[in-house]
Design an enzyme around this catalytic site. Structure first.
Site, PDB file in Angstrom:
ATOM      1  N   SER A 279       2.005  -2.984   4.547  1.00  0.00           N
ATOM      2  CA  SER A 279       2.167  -3.983   5.601  1.00  0.00           C
ATOM      3  C   SER A 279       0.974  -4.002   6.540  1.00  0.00           C
ATOM      4  CB  SER A 279       3.401  -3.659   6.443  1.00  0.00           C
ATOM      5  OG  SER A 279       4.531  -3.539   5.645  1.00  0.00           O
TER       6      SER A 279
ATOM      7  N   HIS B 229       1.526  -8.568  -0.426  1.00  0.00           N
ATOM      8  CA  HIS B 229       2.455  -8.286   0.661  1.00  0.00           C
ATOM      9  C   HIS B 229       3.651  -9.224   0.562  1.00  0.00           C
ATOM     10  CE1 HIS B 229       3.403  -8.047   5.184  1.00  0.00           C
ATOM     11  NE2 HIS B 229       3.924  -7.019   4.565  1.00  0.00           N
TER      12      HIS B 229
ATOM     13  N   GLU C 275       1.641 -12.630   0.957  1.00  0.00           N
ATOM     14  CA  GLU C 275       0.247 -12.602   1.415  1.00  0.00           C
ATOM     15  C   GLU C 275      -0.559 -11.852   0.343  1.00  0.00           C
ATOM     16  OE1 GLU C 275      -0.140 -12.405   6.189  1.00  0.00           O
ATOM     17  OE2 GLU C 275       0.979 -10.724   5.357  1.00  0.00           O
TER      18      GLU C 275
ATOM     19  N   ASN D 128       1.985  -9.456  10.067  1.00  0.00           N
ATOM     20  CA  ASN D 128       2.276  -8.354  10.987  1.00  0.00           C
ATOM     21  C   ASN D 128       1.342  -8.305  12.187  1.00  0.00           C
ATOM     22  OD1 ASN D 128       4.636  -7.316   9.801  1.00  0.00           O
ATOM     23  ND2 ASN D 128       3.377  -6.528   8.130  1.00  0.00           N
TER      24      ASN D 128
HETATM   25  N1  LIG Z   1      10.783  -3.225   4.808  1.00  0.00           N
HETATM   26  C1  LIG Z   1      10.090  -4.333   4.971  1.00  0.00           C
HETATM   27  O1  LIG Z   1      10.569  -5.309   5.580  1.00  0.00           O
HETATM   28  C2  LIG Z   1       8.694  -4.454   4.394  1.00  0.00           C
HETATM   29  C3  LIG Z   1       8.132  -5.728   4.256  1.00  0.00           C
HETATM   30  C4  LIG Z   1       6.867  -5.861   3.672  1.00  0.00           C
HETATM   31  C5  LIG Z   1       6.175  -4.720   3.263  1.00  0.00           C
HETATM   32  N2  LIG Z   1       6.741  -3.489   3.440  1.00  0.00           N
HETATM   33  C6  LIG Z   1       5.972  -2.319   2.963  1.00  0.00           C
HETATM   34  O2  LIG Z   1       6.461  -1.948   1.690  1.00  0.00           O
HETATM   35  C7  LIG Z   1       6.332  -0.526   1.517  1.00  0.00           C
HETATM   36  C8  LIG Z   1       7.697   0.049   1.203  1.00  0.00           C
HETATM   37  O3  LIG Z   1       8.573  -0.236   2.271  1.00  0.00           O
HETATM   38  P1  LIG Z   1      10.161  -0.199   2.052  1.00  0.00           P
HETATM   39  O4  LIG Z   1      10.763  -0.914   3.198  1.00  0.00           O
HETATM   40  O5  LIG Z   1      10.513  -0.603   0.655  1.00  0.00           O
HETATM   41  O6  LIG Z   1      10.414   1.383   2.225  1.00  0.00           O
HETATM   42  P2  LIG Z   1      11.655   2.225   1.682  1.00  0.00           P
HETATM   43  O7  LIG Z   1      11.719   3.443   2.520  1.00  0.00           O
HETATM   44  O8  LIG Z   1      12.869   1.384   1.540  1.00  0.00           O
HETATM   45  O9  LIG Z   1      11.188   2.621   0.183  1.00  0.00           O
HETATM   46  C9  LIG Z   1      10.111   3.467  -0.110  1.00  0.00           C
HETATM   47  C10 LIG Z   1      10.450   4.161  -1.424  1.00  0.00           C
HETATM   48  O10 LIG Z   1       9.305   4.895  -1.897  1.00  0.00           O
HETATM   49  C11 LIG Z   1       9.815   6.026  -2.592  1.00  0.00           C
HETATM   50  N3  LIG Z   1       8.773   7.027  -2.750  1.00  0.00           N
HETATM   51  C12 LIG Z   1       8.243   7.857  -1.805  1.00  0.00           C
HETATM   52  N4  LIG Z   1       7.314   8.652  -2.371  1.00  0.00           N
HETATM   53  C13 LIG Z   1       7.239   8.320  -3.689  1.00  0.00           C
HETATM   54  C14 LIG Z   1       6.476   8.777  -4.794  1.00  0.00           C
HETATM   55  N5  LIG Z   1       5.593   9.780  -4.665  1.00  0.00           N
HETATM   56  N6  LIG Z   1       6.676   8.195  -5.989  1.00  0.00           N
HETATM   57  C15 LIG Z   1       7.564   7.200  -6.162  1.00  0.00           C
HETATM   58  N7  LIG Z   1       8.334   6.724  -5.141  1.00  0.00           N
HETATM   59  C16 LIG Z   1       8.169   7.284  -3.931  1.00  0.00           C
HETATM   60  C17 LIG Z   1      10.972   6.498  -1.709  1.00  0.00           C
HETATM   61  O11 LIG Z   1      11.861   7.348  -2.429  1.00  0.00           O
HETATM   62  C18 LIG Z   1      11.609   5.176  -1.304  1.00  0.00           C
HETATM   63  O12 LIG Z   1      12.644   4.783  -2.193  1.00  0.00           O
HETATM   64  C19 LIG Z   1       5.701  -0.002   2.813  1.00  0.00           C
HETATM   65  O13 LIG Z   1       4.316   0.079   2.651  1.00  0.00           O
HETATM   66  C20 LIG Z   1       6.076  -1.073   3.834  1.00  0.00           C
HETATM   67  O14 LIG Z   1       5.181  -1.115   4.912  1.00  0.00           O
HETATM   68  C21 LIG Z   1       7.989  -3.328   3.963  1.00  0.00           C
END
Ligand SMILES: NC(=O)c1ccc[n+]([C@@H]2O[C@H](COP(=O)([O-])OP(=O)(O)OC[C@H]3O[C@@H](n4cnc5c(N)ncnc54)[C@H](O)[C@@H]3O)[C@@H](O)[C@H]2O)c1
Length: 284
Positions: A119, A140, A152, A190
């Site tokens: 993000s 993104h 994005e 963001n």
């Molecule tokens: N939540 C949102 O609204 C949103 C929107 C756009 C982008 N993002 C971005 O997307 C990414 C993920 O966010 P999210 O909300 O899905 O987080 P989340 O916490 O729901 O999921 C992250 C996942 O990564 C897994 N993980 C951690 N280490 C790992 C590894 N070594 N190997 C494999 N899996 C591993 C975790 O077990 C977890 O299930 C981040 O970079 C976040 O900034 C989030």
């Protein structure tokens, strides 16, 4: 380049949504998680996502059935080798992402493209952790992935044109509207939304109004689907915190400094909808 097989590393809120979306669009998908319990949770979320998407008539029952057998989940990162595109979607943690991108780079063939769903982390930092910075791009997606139309596509100064074109075409084939953005921390979405969310929390901390009232002003007065506190709960308070911290690190501007209340809620484990409690409580 034709993208028909993808791998998604990190199958949480975003990764799970990307797997569901790709599978229901006929792609072969491998999802990689860190542990068996996380894998089970991801499978349950993806299957329930397919079920509710079919129930709402967005895909047919046959598409949902095909999608169920189009994805596999594993804890073995070694299973990503056949992918045309690997999408990284683990926590917003720069060291974790750099380490994983380095491992992904060593595992996949020279033609494979690598995308991060980060993000806020500058793509150049992640691209620099690989031997193929020209083939690393930002993808993104927005939350919830199957429903939100925007992607994005982030390019660094060294991203090759063919990589941008392939990823943009891929996003369009998933039914999304890709928008090309340059690599600045927070990109467009963001860069604008994080200070707004933090300002709302600071307004509450200062006693301007309660959370419900602040949300009501934004949703009723500006016709937003939800106010800032509901939006924080949807995104995940840990993710909002980590985005703010990462942007503060880059800009050193107080607008991005995580407010104490946000930090306290994250420390309590009140992360929003995904944990049943954030700024609001969720019974479902
Ligand atoms: N939540 C949102 O609204 C949103 C929107 C756009 C982008 N993002 C971005 O997307 C990414 C993920 O966010 P999210 O909300 O899905 O987080 P989340 O916490 O729901 O999921 C992250 C996942 O990564 C897994 N993980 C951690 N280490 C790992 C590894 N070594 N190997 C494999 N899996 C591993 C975790 O077990 C977890 O299930 C981040 O970079 C976040 O900034 C989030």
């Amino acid at each position: 380049m034709d993208i028909s097989r993808i791998a998604v590393v990190g199958c949480g809120t975003m990764g799970g949504g990307i797997i569901q979306l790709a599978a229901q669009n006929g792609l072969e998908v491998v999802g990689v998680e860190a542990s068996e319990p996380a894998l089970d949770g991801a499978r349950a979320r993806i299957l329930s996502g397919l079920e509710s998407t079919a129930a709402r008539g967005k895909i047919t029952a046959e598409q949902a059935e095909r999608a169920r057998s189009a994805f596999t989940l594993t804890t073995d990162l070694g299973e990503i080798t056949e992918a045309d595109l690997v999408v990284e979607a683990v926590y917003e943690d720069v060291e974790l992402k750099k380490r994983l991108l380095g491992e992904i780079d060593r595992l996949v063939g020279p033609g494979t493209l690598i995308a991060s769903n980060t993000s806020t982390i500058p793509l150049v930092i992640l691209a620099g952790a690989t031997s193929r910075p020209e083939q690393v791009v930002g993808m993104h997606f927005f939350n919830p992935v199957p429903a939100m139309r925007l992607v994005e596509v982030i390019r660094t100064p060294v991203t090759e044109r063919h990589c941008i074109d392939s990823v943009t075409g891929f996003a369009a084939a998933l039914g999304k509207s890709p928008v090309l953005v340059n690599d600045v921390p927070g990109f467009v979405g963001n860069l604008l939304i994080v200070p707004y969310l933090l300002d709302a929390i600071r307004a509450y901390e200062r006693g301007v109004a309660d959370m419900e009232s602040i949300d009501a002003v934004i949703s009723l007065g500006f016709n937003h689907k939800m106010g800032p506190f509901r939006l924080c709960d949807l995104i995940g308070l840990d993710i909002v915190h980590d985005m703010a911290a990462s942007m503060y690190e880059e800009y050193r501007d107080q607008r991005y400094f995580p407010p104490p209340l946000l930090k306290q809620y994250v420390r309590l484990g009140w992360l929003g909808r995904k944990t049943g409690r954030g700024f609001y409580t969720y019974d479902d």
